[in-house]
Design an enzyme around this catalytic site. Structure first.
Site, mmCIF file in Angstrom:
data_model
loop_
_atom_site.group_PDB
_atom_site.id
_atom_site.type_symbol
_atom_site.label_atom_id
_atom_site.label_comp_id
_atom_site.label_asym_id
_atom_site.label_seq_id
_atom_site.Cartn_x
_atom_site.Cartn_y
_atom_site.Cartn_z
ATOM 1 N N GLY A 30 38.530 -100.267 102.380
ATOM 2 C CA GLY A 30 39.258 -100.005 101.152
ATOM 3 C C GLY A 30 39.823 -98.594 101.101
ATOM 4 C CG HIS A 33 45.554 -94.367 104.129
ATOM 5 N ND1 HIS A 33 46.022 -94.657 105.396
ATOM 6 C CD2 HIS A 33 44.241 -94.043 104.289
ATOM 7 C CE1 HIS A 33 45.052 -94.504 106.274
ATOM 8 N NE2 HIS A 33 43.958 -94.138 105.643
ATOM 9 N N GLY A 35 48.475 -95.826 106.483
ATOM 10 C CA GLY A 35 47.922 -96.126 107.804
ATOM 11 C C GLY A 35 47.373 -97.541 107.866
ATOM 12 C CG HIS A 36 43.967 -98.690 105.556
ATOM 13 N ND1 HIS A 36 43.779 -97.617 104.714
ATOM 14 C CD2 HIS A 36 42.834 -98.797 106.294
ATOM 15 C CE1 HIS A 36 42.579 -97.107 104.921
ATOM 16 N NE2 HIS A 36 41.983 -97.798 105.876
ATOM 17 C CG LEU A 181 48.875 -91.275 106.882
ATOM 18 C CD1 LEU A 181 49.594 -92.574 106.545
ATOM 19 C CD2 LEU A 181 49.132 -90.245 105.802
ATOM 20 C CB SER A 182 42.074 -89.729 106.702
ATOM 21 O OG SER A 182 40.707 -89.913 106.382
#
Length: 281
Positions: A30, A33, A35-36, A181-182
């Site tokens: 969950g 962002h 990236g996902h 991104l994280s």
């Protein structure tokens, strides 16, 4: 379609299998962002059905505070996934019912780098991912290269256990200034966010000097000094490793290795936020 129980997921997957449709899985915890979402895009391009799992897996947290404070943004996450076929959001009780006592363990490569600082983390990750592979019956699973060690461990146990799934590696997505991104980035203060891109920039500097022939140990030592000067600390590790085995490489020149056979990996805190990154050499 939001699915919260295992029986419904298995029934849905069975229908897709009977129709001969390929299935892609994007496992997440969950706090989604871009990236996902890039993983979801790749899954959609390659498969006919896409499942995104959202599960904050308690068994991969060795620090109870980290588990308690991990961002949970279910409503926002669901809103970001209008085009997937199923969003699987199980409870911890469903994934680990009373009496659960099995673990998937990958030795050696799971005990260095992240594994050395987060005992049990990769056992928990490997166990829950194996369960998700089984429950989804996915043909493909999509993982980001930002978590390079995790990606290699998943590839290892899939190969070792002859699991019928293909692991697809997806490039790290970055901000315009280079920061990977994280979900953790949202915890950076404005000042820390300004300084955070130095992590990637310093990795690039190290990689450049190694490619130019500087001994790896010397390049890493200079890199550590640059990270400290940029305000990072503590620095859990800054390592040059063989890309697939994650074996540490410090005593030879990079020119003795094939292009892309080495990887730089780092984990360093900025203020109180622990950031990780990696790049190819």
């Amino acid at each position: 379609m939001i699915i919260r129980d295992i029986a419904t997921l298995k029934r849905t997957v069975r229908q897709w299998n009977q129709a001969g449709e390929t299935i892609g899985l994007v496992p997440t915890m969950g706090a989604l962002h871009e990236g996902h979402l890039s993983l979801v895009t790749q899954a959609r391009a390659r498969t006919q059905r896409v499942i995104v799992s959202i599960f904050v897996n308690p068994t991969q947290f060795n620090n109870p505070t980290d588990l308690a404070t991990y961002p949970r943004t279910e409503a926002e996450d669901i809103a970001l996934l209008p085009d997937v076929d199923a969003i699987f959001i199980p409870t911890a009780e469903a994934m680990y019912p009373e009496g659960f006592s099995s673990t998937v363990k990958v030795s050696a490569m799971a005990e260095t780098l992240e594994g050395a600082y987060r005992p049990g983390h990769f056992d928990g990750m490997a166990t829950v991912v194996t369960k998700l592979f089984s429950l989804s019956e996915a043909d493909y699973a999509f993982f980001g290269e930002k978590d390079w060690q995790q990606l290699q461990i998943v590839r290892r146990f899939v190969q070792d256990l002859n699991l019928p799934i293909e692991i697809v590696a997806c490039p790290t997505l970055r901000e315009a200034d280079g920061l990977a991104l994280s979900s953790r980035n949202r915890r950076l203060s404005p000042e820390a966010r300004k300084n955070a891109p130095a992590l990637h920039a310093i990795l690039q500097e190290i990689a450049t000097t190694i490619r130019q022939g500087q001994p790896i140990a010397e390049a890493l030592d200079n890199g550590m000094k640059s990270l400290i000067a940029a305000g990072f600390g503590p620095i859990d590790y800054l390592a040059c490793c063989e890309a697939e085995s994650l074996t540490s490489v410090t005593t030879v020149f990079a020119t003795k290795h094939d292009n892309g056979a080495l990887r730089l990996l780092v984990a360093a805190a900025l203020e109180s936020v622990r950031l990780i990154d990696n790049i190819v050499i």
